[in-house]
Design an enzyme around this catalytic site. Structure first.
Site, mmCIF file in Angstrom:
data_model
loop_
_atom_site.group_PDB
_atom_site.id
_atom_site.type_symbol
_atom_site.label_atom_id
_atom_site.label_comp_id
_atom_site.label_asym_id
_atom_site.label_seq_id
_atom_site.Cartn_x
_atom_site.Cartn_y
_atom_site.Cartn_z
ATOM 1 C CB SER A 180 -0.966 -0.038 1.194
ATOM 2 O OG SER A 180 -1.932 0.963 1.102
ATOM 3 C CG ASP A 228 -2.643 4.195 -1.404
ATOM 4 O OD1 ASP A 228 -3.359 3.981 -2.398
ATOM 5 O OD2 ASP A 228 -2.676 3.487 -0.381
ATOM 6 C CG ASP A 257 -2.932 -0.406 -2.264
ATOM 7 O OD1 ASP A 257 -2.944 0.764 -1.832
ATOM 8 O OD2 ASP A 257 -3.518 -1.342 -1.697
ATOM 9 C CG ASP A 313 -6.057 0.951 -0.378
ATOM 10 O OD1 ASP A 313 -5.167 1.823 -0.336
ATOM 11 O OD2 ASP A 313 -6.066 -0.030 0.391
#
Length: 446
Positions: free
Chosen positions: A103, A242, A244, A246
């Protein structure tokens, strides 16, 4: 079966690459263990996506080997946002989706997180069953039953069309100039196309991943470059994702940061205006008091969950509500998606901007953020500094100073070796000094 998880944290299994458990041998066995559990449930098909970290190549190979040994078929999407994997898992009727990502963490970290066939985080009992399998010796299925690996070549196009479908068909972004920061992460080849195809004039940054520059001085965790670019380009607003995809943080035309609390507030208020709000809003212990007060003024119910999108989701399902958020930028909209989706959340705010003919700056002024300071203290994991008398004393003194006009929150991070110290209140200088005071006490007792 014990309910104490050894490997799964709040967001899957995560750590520094090359250090246990993020090693090729452990990830291979994790793939096998997950495959053993999931194979009992049906299709024996798994979708695997990743972000742009260099270690993703190594880990997806290890993961696929383990899954194949358990008899599962793996379909690779290549670099793909976490919510895209959740979506594709549903549409392909796969048994599970797996994302290789850490992430918002630096490139040298990585992790493995799982989605159920419904596109939601795995239930606790499935995670515990996987951990139980990890204690066993690997046993391959018969050769004829070994899993195969395939690649899904049109994954990005499928997800782009899905994202666009969540934007009102009667609206267009044709009059907006938007700077889009993809954090050199998984949205780099998707987000700019979504907003361009809906008509926006898009200026893209953070779209040149090299394996080691994910989240580095770009994206939702560091919006300084985006703030500067928005002002320089005289853009209407900026979007920061960010690594990834999400989390979403926005920037208004003046360069002001608009966080997850404000984004959820704007979406909830717009849903209320349209008569489409279902229930209230779920925040977390970190949610700014200003959001809570702003929602109350609108008559919108608000409750807090523990920190982590998993717990926001649990509370949403418990209440039957549709909007949940963390101030860090996780925004969950259950009437449209099954997990936090930064692109979809951004589109709902943009729909409000276009539909109301108000700027992002004007929309975000509906709530007043209290000064909030977050200090992160490195913690090696030995002992519990939160139980130290000096730390308790510092907290008591700060709470006495703040009175009823502020609050203190101390907690261990669920994803990093950190103690997080949050202080919030009306007096900005007092809040800053108080946070530093508690953080120092924590450092002295780590």
């Amino acid at each position: 079966m014990s309910d104490k998880r050894r490997y799964f944290g709040t967001d899957g299994v995560r750590g520094k690459v090359g250090q246990y458990p993020i090693t090729p041998d452990f990830v291979l066995k994790l793939g096998w263990a997950a495959g053993r559990v999931l194979a009992k449930q049906g299709t024996k098909k798994v979708i695997i996506g990743k972000d742009t970290r260099i270690s993703g190549y190594m880990l997806e190979s290890a993961l696929e080997a383990g899954l194949a040994a358990a008899g599962l078929k793996a379909t690779f999407t290549g670099p793909m946002p976490t919510p895209a994997v959740a979506y594709l898992t549903q549409t392909f009727r796969a048994e599970a989706g797996i994302v290789i990502s850490a992430s918002h963490n630096p490139y040298y970290d990585n992790g493995i997180k799982f989605f159920s066939s419904e596109g939601t985080k795995l239930p606790d009992d499935i995670e515990l069953a996987i951990e139980a399998e990890l204690d066993k010796e690997i046993e391959c299925v018969e050769s004829a039953e070994l899993g195969k690996a395939t690649r899904l070549n049109d994954a990005a196009g499928r997800y782009i069309e899905f994202c666009k479908s969540t934007f009102p068909s009667e609206l267009s972004l044709a009059k907006l100039k938007i700077v889009v920061d993809c954090a050199n992460g998984a949205t780099y080849h998707i987000a700019p196309n979504v907003f361009t195809e809906l008509g926006a004039d898009v200026i893209a940054m953070g779209v040149t991943p090299n394996g080691t520059n994910i989240n580095h001085e770009v994206g939702a965790t560091d919006v300084r470059a985006l703030q500067q670019r928005v002002v320089e380009e005289q853009a209407d607003l900026g979007l920061a994702f960010d690594g990834d995809g999400d989390r979403i943080i926005m920037v208004d035309h003046l360069g002001n940061k608009v966080d997850g609390d404000q984004i959820a507030y704007i979406i909830a208020r717009d849903a209320l205006r349209r008569g489409e709000l279902k229930g209230g809003v779920v925040g977390t212990l970190m949610t700014n008091l200003g959001m809570e007060n702003g929602l109350k003024q609108l008559g919108i119910p608000f409750v807090r969950a523990a920190v982590g999108d998993r717990y926001v989701m649990e509370k949403l399902l418990e209440k039957g509500w549709k909007i949940g958020a963390e101030n860090s930028g996780h925004v969950i909209l259950l009437d449209k998606v099954t997990t936090g989706d930064a692109i979809v959340a951004a589109l709902q705010v943009l729909a409000s901007v276009v539909g109301s003919e108000l700027s992002l700056n004007e929309l975000s002024k509906g709530m007043t953020l209290y000064p909030q300071v977050l200090e992160n203290v490195r913690f090696a994991g030995q002992g519990n500094p939160l139980e130290a008398e000096a730390v308790k004393k510092a907290v008591e003194e700060v709470e006495a100073d703040l009175g009823s006009k502020g609050r203190v929150l101390l907690r261990k991070s669920g994803t990093e070796p950190l103690i997080r110290v949050m202080v919030e209140g009306e007096d900005g200088e007092l809040v800053q000094n108080s946070a530093l005071k508690i953080a120092q006490a924590v450092k002295d007792n780590c």
